[in-house]
Enzyme design. Structure first.
Site, PDB file in Angstrom:
ATOM      1  N   LYS A  11       0.851  -1.200   0.000  1.00 39.01           N
ATOM      2  CA  LYS A  11       0.000   0.000   0.000  1.00 39.01           C
ATOM      3  C   LYS A  11       0.890   1.255   0.000  1.00 39.01           C
ATOM      4  O   LYS A  11       1.970   1.228  -0.581  1.00 39.01           O
ATOM      5  CB  LYS A  11      -0.980  -0.050   1.181  1.00 39.01           C
ATOM      6  CG  LYS A  11      -1.785  -1.371   1.176  1.00 39.01           C
ATOM      7  CD  LYS A  11      -2.952  -1.395   2.113  1.00 39.01           C
ATOM      8  CE  LYS A  11      -3.659  -2.751   1.991  1.00 39.01           C
ATOM      9  NZ  LYS A  11      -4.857  -2.843   2.823  1.00 39.01           N
ATOM     10  N   HIS A  95      -8.276  -2.826  -6.333  1.00 40.05           N
ATOM     11  CA  HIS A  95      -8.254  -3.018  -4.878  1.00 40.05           C
ATOM     12  C   HIS A  95      -9.415  -2.233  -4.256  1.00 40.05           C
ATOM     13  O   HIS A  95      -9.768  -1.153  -4.732  1.00 40.05           O
ATOM     14  CB  HIS A  95      -6.915  -2.546  -4.300  1.00 40.05           C
ATOM     15  CG  HIS A  95      -6.757  -2.938  -2.869  1.00 40.05           C
ATOM     16  ND1 HIS A  95      -7.324  -2.212  -1.847  1.00 40.05           N
ATOM     17  CD2 HIS A  95      -6.146  -3.997  -2.287  1.00 40.05           C
ATOM     18  CE1 HIS A  95      -7.057  -2.813  -0.694  1.00 40.05           C
ATOM     19  NE2 HIS A  95      -6.339  -3.897  -0.938  1.00 40.05           N
ATOM     20  N   GLU A  97      -9.591  -0.392  -1.774  1.00 34.46           N
ATOM     21  CA  GLU A  97      -9.268   0.989  -1.394  1.00 34.46           C
ATOM     22  C   GLU A  97      -9.335   1.910  -2.610  1.00 34.46           C
ATOM     23  O   GLU A  97      -9.699   3.082  -2.498  1.00 34.46           O
ATOM     24  CB  GLU A  97      -7.880   1.033  -0.724  1.00 34.46           C
ATOM     25  CG  GLU A  97      -7.959   0.487   0.697  1.00 34.46           C
ATOM     26  CD  GLU A  97      -6.714  -0.236   1.169  1.00 34.46           C
ATOM     27  OE1 GLU A  97      -5.643  -0.058   0.574  1.00 34.46           O
ATOM     28  OE2 GLU A  97      -6.829  -1.012   2.150  1.00 34.46           O
ATOM     29  N   GLU A 167     -11.170 -10.231  -1.423  1.00 34.37           N
ATOM     30  CA  GLU A 167     -10.853  -9.485  -0.204  1.00 34.37           C
ATOM     31  C   GLU A 167     -12.133  -8.876   0.369  1.00 34.37           C
ATOM     32  O   GLU A 167     -12.568  -7.798  -0.074  1.00 34.37           O
ATOM     33  CB  GLU A 167      -9.867  -8.355  -0.517  1.00 34.37           C
ATOM     34  CG  GLU A 167      -8.543  -8.829  -1.068  1.00 34.37           C
ATOM     35  CD  GLU A 167      -7.442  -7.809  -0.810  1.00 34.37           C
ATOM     36  OE1 GLU A 167      -6.471  -8.179  -0.154  1.00 34.37           O
ATOM     37  OE2 GLU A 167      -7.571  -6.647  -1.240  1.00 34.37           O
TER      38      GLU A 167
HETATM   39  P1  13P Z   1      -4.591  -6.331   5.593  1.00 40.08           P
HETATM   40  O1  13P Z   1      -3.816  -7.627   5.451  1.00 40.08           O
HETATM   41  O2  13P Z   1      -3.812  -5.262   6.244  1.00 40.08           O
HETATM   42  O3  13P Z   1      -5.939  -6.587   6.199  1.00 40.08           O
HETATM   43  O4  13P Z   1      -4.864  -5.818   4.093  1.00 40.08           O
HETATM   44  C1  13P Z   1      -5.366  -6.685   3.154  1.00 40.08           C
HETATM   45  C2  13P Z   1      -5.300  -6.059   1.815  1.00 40.08           C
HETATM   46  O5  13P Z   1      -5.993  -5.106   1.533  1.00 40.08           O
HETATM   47  C3  13P Z   1      -4.333  -6.592   0.863  1.00 40.08           C
HETATM   48  O6  13P Z   1      -4.526  -6.068  -0.407  1.00 40.08           O
END
Ligand code: 13P
Length: 252
Positions: A11, A95, A97, A167
């Site tokens: 990220k 993703h 986000e 996810e």
């Molecule tokens: P976390 O492992 O921090 O929950 O994040 C997952 C993620 O968004 C991977 O792309």
């Protein structure tokens, strides 16, 4: 048999020099791993430097996003040929986000997958429902809509080149992991959907990663599920200790 693939999504973390340090530790501690495909996805600004570290090792390199045009007046964007030349072989697309904070839709995800494939980058395509959708029993509708929209118009041969990451948004960065059974249920659903969109051969060869609070302690049980072929790891990929443990625990 599908080979397990574990990717670290860093990220918006690590400057280039910090990224080089982490990548260097990983190349040292993971050198003997052959049973797992390992990928790290640093920010754009670190790709080229990290590429120098992981060249000729068992660690693959990925970007976290791309823009679908090759070049042009698109201030602030980064294209597939730029990513390719930086040395990456993978790119995360769609993703949650990006969907949540940057207006990514199934249509833009679809265009981005096309661009990635054109430049021979392996797309890691993310799908997943949020908490409200899960609570309203909309998980399968949401995931099915995202898959159908994002993966529309590709040939079976193209589909085979992709990695899917399931996810659940409610599990990302929250410490709340989907139970192995909850994850398996959705993975199986995605595989059946791919089978309907293409055929069984393609469906059984596509790797589907789970992402959302993956840690060393829950990796083995998640990976032991029939349709879970790896993990997309956020927070726990930022330290070599935990990422190395996850990869070691992922060996089936
Ligand atoms: P976390 O492992 O921090 O929950 O994040 C997952 C993620 O968004 C991977 O792309």
């Amino acid at each position: 048999m599908r080979k397990i693939i574990i990717a670290g999504n860093w990220k918006m973390n690590k400057t280039a020099s910090e990224a080089v340090k982490l990548a260097t530790l990983l190349t040292r501690d993971l050198a003997d791993i052959t049973e797992v495909d390992i990928v790290i996805c640093p920010p754009f600004t670190a790709l080229a430097d990290v590429h120098d570290v992981v060249t000729d090792t068992n660690i693959g390199l990925g970007a976290q996003n791309l823009y679908w045009e090759d070049e042009g007046a698109f201030t602030g964007e980064v294209s597939a040929p730029m990513i390719k030349e930086s040395g990456a072989q993978y790119v995360i697309i769609g993703h949650s986000e990006r969907r949540q904070f940057f207006g990514e839709t199934d249509q833009t995800v679809n265009k981005k997958i096309k661009a990635a494939l054109k430049w021979n980058l392996t797309p890691i395509v993310c799908v997943g429902e949020n908490l409200e959708q899960r609570e309203k029993n909309k998980t399968f509708d949401v995931v099915s809509g995202q898959c159908k929209g994002s993966l529309a118009g590709f040939t079976a041969q193209e589909m085979e080149k992709m990695v899917i990451a399931y996810e659940p948004v409610w599990a990302i960065g929250t410490g709340k992991t989907a139970t192995p059974a909850q994850a398996q249920e959705v993975h199986k659903f995605i595989r059946e959907l791919i089978s309907k969109m293409h055929n069984e051969d393609v469906a059984s060869s596509v790797r589907i990663q789970y992402g959302g609070s993956v840690k060393p302690e829950n990796t083995a049980e998640l990976i032991s599920q029939e349709d879970i072929d790896g993990a997309l790891v956020g927070g726990a990929s930022l330290s070599s200790d935990s990422f190395v443990k996850i990869i070691k625990n992922a060996r089936k």
